[in-house]
Design a protein around this motif. Structure first.
Motif, short mmCIF file in Angstrom:
data_model
loop_
_atom_site.label_atom_id
_atom_site.label_comp_id
_atom_site.label_asym_id
_atom_site.label_seq_id
_atom_site.Cartn_x
_atom_site.Cartn_y
_atom_site.Cartn_z
N UNK A 95 -6.21 -76.22 -12.89
CA UNK A 95 -6.35 -75.08 -12.11
C UNK A 95 -7.24 -74.78 -10.80
N UNK A 96 -9.04 -75.71 -11.42
CA UNK A 96 -10.14 -75.28 -11.15
C UNK A 96 -10.41 -75.18 -10.15
N UNK A 97 -9.55 -76.25 -9.23
CA UNK A 97 -9.53 -76.34 -7.88
C UNK A 97 -7.91 -76.94 -7.37
N UNK A 98 -7.47 -76.04 -6.41
CA UNK A 98 -6.30 -75.93 -6.56
C UNK A 98 -5.98 -77.04 -4.84
N UNK A 99 -4.62 -77.25 -5.03
CA UNK A 99 -4.37 -78.30 -4.04
C UNK A 99 -4.56 -78.55 -2.83
N UNK A 100 -4.38 -77.08 -2.18
CA UNK A 100 -5.13 -76.74 -0.96
C UNK A 100 -6.77 -77.08 -0.49
N UNK A 101 -7.52 -76.32 -1.22
CA UNK A 101 -8.69 -75.99 -1.57
C UNK A 101 -9.56 -78.50 -1.64
N UNK A 102 -8.79 -78.85 -2.69
CA UNK A 102 -9.44 -80.29 -2.94
C UNK A 102 -9.15 -81.41 -1.11
N UNK A 103 -7.69 -80.82 -1.11
CA UNK A 103 -6.53 -81.78 0.05
C UNK A 103 -8.15 -81.22 1.42
N UNK A 104 -8.60 -80.21 1.59
CA UNK A 104 -9.56 -79.88 2.68
C UNK A 104 -10.67 -79.97 2.30
N UNK A 105 -10.62 -80.03 1.62
CA UNK A 105 -12.30 -80.75 1.19
C UNK A 105 -12.45 -82.31 1.37
N UNK A 106 -11.52 -83.07 0.91
CA UNK A 106 -11.31 -84.37 0.86
C UNK A 106 -11.39 -85.07 1.96
N UNK A 107 -11.05 -84.30 2.83
CA UNK A 107 -10.19 -84.63 5.09
C UNK A 107 -11.37 -84.75 5.32
N UNK A 108 -12.54 -82.93 5.21
CA UNK A 108 -14.00 -83.33 5.73
C UNK A 108 -15.46 -83.91 5.18
N UNK A 109 -15.04 -84.44 4.02
CA UNK A 109 -15.70 -85.29 3.27
C UNK A 109 -15.76 -86.90 3.89
N UNK A 110 -14.18 -87.21 4.30
CA UNK A 110 -13.90 -88.43 5.11
C UNK A 110 -14.61 -88.27 6.65
N UNK A 111 -14.43 -87.61 6.80
CA UNK A 111 -15.54 -87.20 8.18
C UNK A 111 -16.92 -87.40 8.23
N UNK A 112 -17.49 -86.64 7.38
CA UNK A 112 -18.76 -87.12 7.12
C UNK A 112 -19.05 -88.09 6.77
N UNK A 113 -18.62 -88.65 5.87
CA UNK A 113 -18.80 -90.45 5.99
C UNK A 113 -18.33 -91.24 6.77
N UNK A 114 -17.65 -90.90 7.72
CA UNK A 114 -17.73 -91.94 9.57
C UNK A 114 -19.02 -91.94 10.29
N UNK A 115 -19.21 -89.74 9.73
CA UNK A 115 -20.28 -89.93 11.07
C UNK A 115 -21.29 -89.60 10.06
N UNK A 116 -21.74 -90.09 9.12
CA UNK A 116 -22.55 -89.81 8.92
C UNK A 116 -23.64 -91.63 8.21
N UNK A 117 -22.75 -91.80 7.72
CA UNK A 117 -22.67 -92.89 7.04
C UNK A 117 -23.06 -92.35 4.94
N UNK A 118 -23.15 -91.56 5.16
CA UNK A 118 -23.71 -91.23 3.73
C UNK A 118 -22.45 -90.89 2.68
N UNK A 119 -22.98 -91.65 1.34
CA UNK A 119 -21.87 -92.41 0.73
C UNK A 119 -21.16 -90.07 -0.22
N UNK A 120 -20.52 -89.66 0.36
CA UNK A 120 -20.32 -88.51 -0.02
C UNK A 120 -19.06 -88.46 -0.36
N UNK A 121 -18.35 -87.71 -1.80
CA UNK A 121 -16.59 -87.67 -1.12
C UNK A 121 -16.67 -86.22 -2.16
#
Length: 216
Positions: free
Chosen positions: A114-140
């Motif tokens: 329960x530390x990281x609910x699925x809805x929050x984890x999914x939202x974070x993953x989508x944003x991190x992927x967009x950030x990687x594509x836009x900046x090239x920064x190796x962030x997850x």
């Protein structure tokens, strides 16, 4: 050497004892009270933290008020809800202090159910992927535990005062040619209910703020 640790705080009275009690030597906590209705400010002050009051509501407003109040050349940000262990701050600061990175984010690894609910984890993953594509920064992960130089952060002239602040920091840092890295940190079950990840509505509000920043 002193490192300032900025802790945005909204009604975290129950968590502050554990958080401040685990602060490593040389790390000075700055608790930014963002309109708490409980005893957060008093508890923080009694435990030796510097307390800054930021009446304008907003995660970014609290973060930036702490940054303006800091005086150490290296600063950290982290949540005050006991979901992150201050004892692991040296993991995040090591590359900054060693001159190997300009901004380091803690990549959260859940350690409790329960530390990281699925809805929050999914939202974070989508944003991190967009950030990687836009900046090239190796962030997850758009991790809330992070470290950078204070003067350099101020020079980025961050403007968002809501939940887009952490994302704007990464975007502007990447545009400025910063070396950005991430290290793993434990993610624990927070004390009390989260204002963001604890509800789908809160998560959607945060994601909306971040998508507004990434699309600007």
């Amino acid at each position: 050497m002193t490192i300032d640790v900025i802790l945005p705080c909204l009604d975290e009275e129950a968590a502050l004892g554990w958080v401040l009690g685990r602060m490593p030597g040389g790390y000075r906590p700055i608790v930014v009270d963002n309109g708490s209705t409980d005893r957060s400010a008093r508890v923080a002050r009694d435990l030796g933290a510097e307390v800054v009051h930021e009446p304008r509501r907003g995660f970014g407003a609290a973060c930036h008020a702490g940054l303006l109040a800091a005086s150490a050349e290296t600063v950290c940000f982290m949540d005050a809800d006991a979901s992150l262990d201050p004892a692991q701050l040296p993991r995040v600061t090591a590359a900054v202090l060693g001159g190997r990175a300009d901004l380091v984010l803690g990549r959260r690894v859940p350690k409790a159910a329960g530390a990281w609910p699925p809805h929050a984890r999914l939202g974070n993953a989508v944003l991190a992927a967009q950030l990687r594509r836009r900046t090239g920064a190796p962030l997850h992960d758009l991790g809330p535990m992070r470290a950078a130089g204070r003067s350099a952060l101020l020079a980025l002239e961050l403007t968002d005062r809501r939940f887009g602040y952490p994302l704007e920091m990464v975007l502007r840092a990447a545009a400025a040619g910063w070396r950005i890295a991430e290290v793993e940190v434990d993610y624990l079950a927070r004390t009390g209910r989260s204002k963001v990840t604890g509800t789908v509505r809160g998560t959607l509000r945060a994601v909306a703020d971040m998508r507004r920043v990434i699309g600007s």
